[in-house]
Design a protein around this motif. Structure first.
Motif, short mmCIF file in Angstrom:
data_model
loop_
_atom_site.label_atom_id
_atom_site.label_comp_id
_atom_site.label_asym_id
_atom_site.label_seq_id
_atom_site.Cartn_x
_atom_site.Cartn_y
_atom_site.Cartn_z
N LEU A 157 46.39 25.65 43.70
CA LEU A 157 45.92 26.17 44.97
C LEU A 157 46.93 27.13 45.59
N ILE A 158 48.23 26.81 45.47
CA ILE A 158 49.26 27.70 45.99
C ILE A 158 49.20 29.06 45.30
N GLU A 159 49.03 29.03 43.95
CA GLU A 159 48.94 30.29 43.20
C GLU A 159 47.70 31.08 43.62
N GLN A 160 46.57 30.35 43.82
CA GLN A 160 45.35 31.04 44.25
C GLN A 160 45.53 31.65 45.64
N LEU A 161 46.19 30.90 46.53
CA LEU A 161 46.43 31.43 47.88
C LEU A 161 47.38 32.62 47.85
N GLU A 162 48.39 32.56 47.00
CA GLU A 162 49.31 33.70 46.90
C GLU A 162 48.59 34.94 46.39
N THR A 163 47.69 34.74 45.41
CA THR A 163 46.91 35.87 44.88
C THR A 163 46.02 36.45 45.97
N LYS A 164 45.36 35.53 46.70
CA LYS A 164 44.49 36.01 47.79
C LYS A 164 45.30 36.69 48.88
N SER A 186 46.67 41.56 51.69
CA SER A 186 47.66 42.56 52.17
C SER A 186 47.24 43.96 51.77
N ILE A 187 46.75 44.09 50.53
CA ILE A 187 46.32 45.41 50.06
C ILE A 187 45.14 45.91 50.89
N LYS A 188 44.19 44.98 51.12
CA LYS A 188 43.02 45.37 51.86
C LYS A 188 43.35 45.70 53.32
N ARG A 234 46.23 46.96 54.36
CA ARG A 234 46.84 48.30 54.38
C ARG A 234 45.78 49.39 54.24
N HIS A 235 44.79 49.14 53.34
CA HIS A 235 43.74 50.12 53.15
C HIS A 235 42.91 50.27 54.42
N ALA A 236 42.69 49.12 55.09
CA ALA A 236 41.91 49.19 56.33
C ALA A 236 42.65 49.98 57.39
N GLU A 237 43.98 49.82 57.41
CA GLU A 237 44.78 50.58 58.38
C GLU A 237 44.70 52.08 58.07
N GLU A 238 44.70 52.41 56.76
CA GLU A 238 44.59 53.81 56.38
C GLU A 238 43.24 54.39 56.82
N MET A 239 42.19 53.56 56.66
CA MET A 239 40.85 54.01 57.04
C MET A 239 40.75 54.20 58.55
N ALA A 275 34.29 61.32 54.84
CA ALA A 275 35.31 60.81 53.91
C ALA A 275 35.41 59.29 54.00
N LEU A 276 35.24 58.75 55.21
CA LEU A 276 35.31 57.29 55.39
C LEU A 276 34.18 56.60 54.66
N LEU A 277 32.98 57.15 54.76
CA LEU A 277 31.82 56.51 54.12
C LEU A 277 31.88 56.65 52.60
N LYS A 278 32.48 57.74 52.11
CA LYS A 278 32.57 57.93 50.67
C LYS A 278 33.60 57.00 50.02
N ASP A 279 34.53 56.45 50.80
CA ASP A 279 35.57 55.54 50.26
C ASP A 279 34.91 54.19 49.93
N GLY A 280 34.73 53.89 48.68
CA GLY A 280 34.03 52.65 48.27
C GLY A 280 34.96 51.48 47.99
N ARG A 281 36.22 51.59 48.28
CA ARG A 281 37.16 50.50 47.97
C ARG A 281 37.12 49.38 48.98
N PHE A 282 36.39 49.49 50.04
CA PHE A 282 36.43 48.48 51.09
C PHE A 282 35.12 48.49 51.85
N SER A 283 34.65 47.33 52.20
CA SER A 283 33.42 47.25 52.98
C SER A 283 33.56 46.14 54.02
N LEU A 284 32.74 46.20 55.03
CA LEU A 284 32.77 45.18 56.07
C LEU A 284 32.36 43.81 55.53
N ASN A 285 31.48 43.81 54.52
CA ASN A 285 31.05 42.53 53.93
C ASN A 285 32.23 41.79 53.30
N GLU A 286 33.13 42.53 52.69
CA GLU A 286 34.29 41.89 52.09
C GLU A 286 35.19 41.30 53.15
N MET A 287 35.28 41.97 54.26
CA MET A 287 36.09 41.43 55.35
C MET A 287 35.57 40.08 55.82
#
Length: 367
Positions: A145-152, A157-159, A161-166, A174-186
């Motif tokens: 579980l610790i390893e899974q939490l560390e991975t998550k 953290s990546i997401k 940072r990407h959200a801050e960039e957006m 340009a924002l809508l064309k960026d497919g690396r992040f969506s509100l559903n994932e949040m």
């Protein structure tokens, strides 16, 4: 053990008078050559023919002595000396045999405790292995579980940072064309994780293993002594007095103020007693009985043909039973109508009984 003791008859009857110290008769001044059986005295020829011994059974001293050579042994036997000697030998043999028997029992006890300690050591190792296995299992789950939490956490953290960039992007296309992040994932980042706890230790399994192991050790001791553990003794309603209530599982008896309407049969006690449904006719047996914390009770062992009516039917008031009675916080043993007050008061309501049928012995264990 009762030893019968023969009583020797210490009578003063003389069986034989030795030849008179004087060689001549003091009355007739003649040589003493005869023995008078009736008067058990030495006499001369005149005493036997014309004196006070006339007509008595007279014989020569030499013949009388030969005839009586075996009399001392026969007389000592008649007086019980031989029997006393035999009993003394028996007691001397017993004095020798008792320590030998005690040594055999001691050796047996030493062997039994060595065996018990060996089994307890094995049980301890088994429990230790079980605990280690459970510990390893729980810790492995925690580590995963610790390893899974560390991975998550890294993914989050990546997401982030990407959200801050957006957030800094001003061009909506340009924002809508960026497919690396969506509100559903949040929305899925805050899902709850089923965390393990110390309760995941299966303490019940450990306890069950311990109790089972201890029961096996006790069973091994009983088997060594051929003791049968009677754990399912039930009561015989056909013997229960009408002022006793018997539970549906036939394991509990309690006094009843109101009389039960059971048929009057020869097997039924007339006063607050009941027998078990199983009779014992051979072997060694052990069972436990639990009593109420408060109140009076009677507990005992009896032959099946004990009386059913009157005072002689009460356990301990006859030679076919004994009983332990608790009344007003005092404990008494009754046996053959003899009462013994016990100074010891048990701290537990669980009492154990042991019966050796062949030896005619019954013991009660109180703690």
């Amino acid at each position: 053990m009762t030893t019968r003791r023969s009583t020797a008859s210490h009578q003063s009857t003389s069986w034989w008078n030795p030849p008179c110290p004087q060689s001549t008769c003091p009355t007739h001044d003649k040589v003493v050559m005869y023995y008078c059986r009736e008067d058990t005295s030495c006499v001369c020829v005149s005493c036997s023919l014309e004196g006070e011994h006339k007509g008595h059974q007279i014989e020569l001293l030499s013949k009388s002595f030969r005839d009586n050579e075996g009399r001392p042994e026969r007389t000592s036997r008649r007086l019980g000396l031989k029997e006393a000697g035999d009993q003394e030998k028996t007691l001397q043999d017993l004095k020798t045999d008792v320590p030998k028997k005690a040594d055999v029992i001691k050796e047996n006890i030493i062997t039994i405790f060595k065996d018990i300690r060996r089994h307890l050591d094995l049980l301890e190792k088994k429990l230790s292995c079980e605990l280690s296995s459970q510990e390893e299992k729980v810790l492995l789950s925690v580590t995963n579980l610790i390893e899974q939490l560390e991975t998550k956490e890294k993914e989050l953290s990546i997401k982030i940072r990407h959200a801050e960039e957006m957030c800094n992007m001003t061009d909506p296309i340009a924002l809508l064309k960026d497919g690396r992040f969506s509100l559903n994932e949040m929305e899925t980042l805050d899902e709850e994780v089923d965390l393990p706890s110390v309760e995941d230790f299966d303490e019940g399994l450990v306890a069950a293993t311990l109790y089972k192991g201890l029961a096996d050790v006790v069973s091994g001791v009983r088997r060594r002594y051929d003791v049968v553990a009677d754990s399912n003794i039930v009561l015989d309603v056909n013997t229960a007095a009408n002022n006793l209530d018997i539970s549906q599982d036939l394991k509990l008896a309690s006094y009843s103020v109101t009389q039960n309407d059971r048929p009057d049969t020869p097997e039924r006690f007339q006063s607050h007693q009941v027998l078990s449904s199983r009779s014992i006719s051979t072997g060694q047996h052990y069972w436990e009985v639990e009593t109420e914390e408060t109140g009076d009770f009677r507990l005992g062992v009896a032959y099946a043909d004990t009386d059913r009516i009157g005072i002689p039917s009460l356990f301990g008031c006859n030679d076919k039973s004994w009983s332990l009675r608790s009344s007003n916080s005092q404990y008494r043993i009754y046996c053959n109508n003899v009462t013994t007050l016990l100074p010891h008061k048990p701290t537990s309501q669980r009492l154990a009984e042991y019966l050796d049928f062949e030896a005619g012995k019954s013991c009660l264990f109180m703690s």
